[in-house]
Design a protein around this motif. Structure first.
Motif, PDB file in Angstrom:
ATOM      1  N   ARG A   2       7.125  -9.841  -3.621  1.00 42.56           N
ATOM      2  CA  ARG A   2       8.122  -8.770  -3.504  1.00 42.56           C
ATOM      3  C   ARG A   2       7.450  -7.436  -3.797  1.00 42.56           C
ATOM      4  N   GLU A  17       5.002  -3.203   5.403  1.00 39.85           N
ATOM      5  CA  GLU A  17       5.130  -4.587   5.884  1.00 39.85           C
ATOM      6  C   GLU A  17       3.935  -4.990   6.750  1.00 39.85           C
ATOM      7  N   SER A  24       7.510  -9.117   1.011  1.00 36.58           N
ATOM      8  CA  SER A  24       8.861  -8.716   1.360  1.00 36.58           C
ATOM      9  C   SER A  24       9.050  -7.299   0.825  1.00 36.58           C
ATOM     10  N   GLU A  26      10.929  -3.902  -0.117  1.00 35.61           N
ATOM     11  CA  GLU A  26      12.250  -3.436  -0.532  1.00 35.61           C
ATOM     12  C   GLU A  26      12.211  -1.917  -0.675  1.00 35.61           C
TER      13      GLU A  26
END
Length: 168
Positions: A2, A17, A24, A26
């Motif tokens: 994350r 990304e 992942s 955010e």
């Protein structure tokens, strides 16, 4: 893994990304702590570091990523350049990396040096909106040979070095 990205700009999230394909991403709206138009390498890197640290703190992710675009004069050449820097942190270690630098056309540089932000200047000259969330000045100034996202991928990938290899 994350990863918190210190921006809600879709280009910065997509660049993260691409640079960290196993992560992942955010997006987190955080302050850079520098002027809206950072001037010089120091301000631009500081903005990226501030964004990375704030994103990490706000989310508790494994890594915080900060990306900042700025303008700077470059020794040994004339003109004002668009510069791009990224910072990655896990709270203890840091990585910092830069993307390409592009000389700004004189009319654009003059407006930026007079206090305008690059994104709105490009929007005005192109009679469009949100160029910074699409191809960016990098795409416009290279005839789409590179774009903002691909430029930022290199900055993030360079900053992520200490976290993706044991060479550091």
């Amino acid at each position: 893994m994350r990863v918190a990205v210190g921006s809600e700009n879709p280009v910065k999230v997509a660049a993260t990304e691409r640079a960290l394909p196993d992560a992942s991403a955010e997006p987190v709206d955080v302050a850079s702590g520098v002027p809206e138009q950072p001037c010089g390498r120091d301000q631009t890197i500081t903005g990226a570091r501030n964004r990375a640290a704030a994103a990490l703190e706000a989310t508790g992710a494994e890594l915080g990523v900060g990306i900042e675009g700025g303008v700077a004069h470059v020794e040994a050449t004339e003109g004002l350049f668009l510069i791009m820097w990224a910072a990655v942190t896990d709270g203890d270690r840091w990585g910092v990396g830069g993307g390409p630098s592009l000389r700004l056309p004189a009319p654009v540089a003059a407006r930026v040096e007079d206090g305008d932000e690059l994104g709105p200047v490009m929007d005005d000259l192109l009679d469009t909106e949100n160029v910074a969330e699409r191809q960016g000045a990098a795409g416009v100034l290279t005839g789409e040979r590179i774009d903002r996202e691909s430029s930022l991928v290199h900055a993030v990938a360079s900053a992520a070095g200490p976290f993706v290899t044991d060479r550091y």
